[in-house]
Design a protein around this motif. Structure first.
Motif, mmCIF file in Angstrom:
data_model
loop_
_atom_site.group_PDB
_atom_site.id
_atom_site.type_symbol
_atom_site.label_atom_id
_atom_site.label_comp_id
_atom_site.label_asym_id
_atom_site.label_seq_id
_atom_site.Cartn_x
_atom_site.Cartn_y
_atom_site.Cartn_z
ATOM 1 N N MET A 1 55.465 38.657 30.799
ATOM 2 C CA MET A 1 55.164 39.881 31.482
ATOM 3 C C MET A 1 55.531 39.785 32.963
ATOM 4 S SD MET A 1 54.052 42.736 30.777
ATOM 5 C CE MET A 1 53.171 44.137 31.248
ATOM 6 N N ILE A 2 55.218 38.655 33.549
ATOM 7 C CA ILE A 2 55.534 38.443 34.957
ATOM 8 C C ILE A 2 57.051 38.456 35.162
ATOM 9 C CG2 ILE A 2 55.412 36.784 36.858
ATOM 10 C CD1 ILE A 2 52.705 35.908 35.721
ATOM 11 N N LEU A 3 57.774 37.887 34.197
ATOM 12 C CA LEU A 3 59.230 37.859 34.272
ATOM 13 C C LEU A 3 59.803 39.282 34.262
ATOM 14 C CD1 LEU A 3 61.731 36.076 34.354
ATOM 15 C CD2 LEU A 3 61.731 36.089 31.862
ATOM 16 N N LEU A 4 59.263 40.152 33.433
ATOM 17 C CA LEU A 4 59.727 41.537 33.374
ATOM 18 C C LEU A 4 59.451 42.279 34.688
ATOM 19 C CD1 LEU A 4 58.795 42.632 29.765
ATOM 20 C CD2 LEU A 4 61.057 42.232 30.697
ATOM 21 N N ILE A 5 58.295 42.028 35.276
ATOM 22 C CA ILE A 5 57.968 42.657 36.560
ATOM 23 C C ILE A 5 58.935 42.164 37.637
ATOM 24 C CG2 ILE A 5 56.212 42.814 38.387
ATOM 25 C CD1 ILE A 5 54.108 42.706 36.124
ATOM 26 N N ALA A 6 59.214 40.870 37.642
ATOM 27 C CA ALA A 6 60.141 40.304 38.624
ATOM 28 C C ALA A 6 61.542 40.894 38.446
ATOM 29 C CB ALA A 6 60.185 38.788 38.496
ATOM 30 N N VAL A 7 61.982 41.036 37.198
ATOM 31 C CA VAL A 7 63.303 41.630 36.932
ATOM 32 C C VAL A 7 63.335 43.080 37.401
ATOM 33 C CG1 VAL A 7 64.865 42.360 35.079
ATOM 34 C CG2 VAL A 7 63.914 40.062 35.071
ATOM 35 N N GLY A 8 62.265 43.829 37.159
ATOM 36 C CA GLY A 8 62.187 45.219 37.608
ATOM 37 C C GLY A 8 62.264 45.341 39.121
ATOM 38 N N ILE A 9 61.508 44.491 39.831
ATOM 39 C CA ILE A 9 61.545 44.512 41.296
ATOM 40 C C ILE A 9 62.931 44.145 41.803
ATOM 41 C CG2 ILE A 9 60.662 43.365 43.373
ATOM 42 C CD1 ILE A 9 57.943 43.174 41.933
ATOM 43 N N PHE A 10 63.528 43.117 41.196
ATOM 44 C CA PHE A 10 64.875 42.708 41.591
ATOM 45 C C PHE A 10 65.872 43.839 41.364
ATOM 46 C CE2 PHE A 10 69.016 40.835 40.498
ATOM 47 C CZ PHE A 10 69.290 40.199 41.683
ATOM 48 N N ALA A 11 65.771 44.534 40.233
ATOM 49 C CA ALA A 11 66.678 45.649 39.938
ATOM 50 C C ALA A 11 66.506 46.776 40.950
ATOM 51 C CB ALA A 11 66.434 46.156 38.524
ATOM 52 N N TRP A 12 65.280 47.089 41.306
ATOM 53 C CA TRP A 12 65.028 48.152 42.279
ATOM 54 C C TRP A 12 65.622 47.790 43.643
ATOM 55 C CZ3 TRP A 12 62.031 48.596 46.767
ATOM 56 C CH2 TRP A 12 61.898 49.909 47.254
ATOM 57 N N LEU A 13 65.399 46.545 44.067
ATOM 58 C CA LEU A 13 65.957 46.091 45.349
ATOM 59 C C LEU A 13 67.492 46.104 45.319
ATOM 60 C CD1 LEU A 13 63.554 43.119 46.187
ATOM 61 C CD2 LEU A 13 63.698 45.333 47.359
ATOM 62 N N ALA A 14 68.056 45.708 44.182
ATOM 63 C CA ALA A 14 69.509 45.690 44.054
ATOM 64 C C ALA A 14 70.078 47.098 44.154
ATOM 65 C CB ALA A 14 69.911 45.039 42.731
ATOM 66 N N ILE A 15 69.436 48.059 43.526
ATOM 67 C CA ILE A 15 69.901 49.445 43.584
ATOM 68 C C ILE A 15 69.816 49.975 45.006
ATOM 69 C CG2 ILE A 15 69.354 51.805 42.838
ATOM 70 C CD1 ILE A 15 68.595 50.586 40.100
ATOM 71 N N GLN A 16 68.745 49.654 45.701
ATOM 72 C CA GLN A 16 68.598 50.108 47.084
ATOM 73 C C GLN A 16 69.696 49.508 47.970
ATOM 74 O OE1 GLN A 16 66.503 52.495 48.088
ATOM 75 N NE2 GLN A 16 65.982 52.621 45.928
#
Length: 173
Positions: A1-16
């Motif tokens: 679960m923590i891995l999915l949250i980290a991937v989501g945050i990374f994806a959001w930062l990458a898009i920004q």
């Protein structure tokens, strides 16, 4: 679960970051991210036992090699003339190969037997009193059928073209 949250945050930062990057630098950034993502995936697969550790090490080293190569090229300016010399030698070799192929092709076309007017008429299937339009129409019909791009060959196409040229030249006399 923590891995999915980290991937989501990374994806959001990458898009920004991608949104605010100038268009001319986006491709480089995208390639960088893909390499980093592949390296992280390889490390994750190695941790779970689905990939040998050597494969993961290679995947991690690949993004670093590009950066090392750019740094190496920037700090060693003496290597640029060597690369330029190598590129020039390769271009000259390619040019000489192309010239040789052109000479061989020219000599091959010189060896073709000369057409007579009768043979040209037979090739195009036109009468002795054919008009310019009939010759051009017969040529167009045959070249569409026997063109090298449509399943014919160079020899047939060259004979059809030679027949047209000979008959049109004879009409102009």
């Amino acid at each position: 679960m923590i891995l999915l949250i980290a991937v989501g945050i990374f994806a959001w930062l990458a898009i920004q970051k991608f949104k605010y990057t100038p268009p001319d630098k986006r491709r480089k950034l995208l390639v960088q991210w893909v390499l980093i993502a592949l390296a992280l995936a390889a490390v994750l697969l190695a941790i779970t036992g689905r990939l040998h550790w050597v494969g993961a090490a290679i995947a991690v080293v690949l993004p670093l090699l590009g950066q090392a190569w750019r740094t190496f090229g920037r700090h060693l300016p003496w290597i640029a003339p060597l690369i330029a010399r190598h590129t020039q030698a390769r271009a000259e070799k390619q040019k000489s190969t192309d010239e040789k192929a052109h000479r061989d092709h020219a000599s091959a076309t010189d060896r073709e037997p000369q057409l007579t007017v009768e043979e040209a008429r037979k090739i195009l299937s036109v009468s002795a009193h054919a008009s310019r339009e009939e010759i051009i129409g017969a040529h167009r019909k045959l070249i569409q059928k026997f063109h090298p791009d449509r399943g014919g060959n160079d020899y047939l196409a060259s004979r059809i073209n030679a027949a047209k040229a000979l008959l049109l030249k004879q009409l102009d006399r």
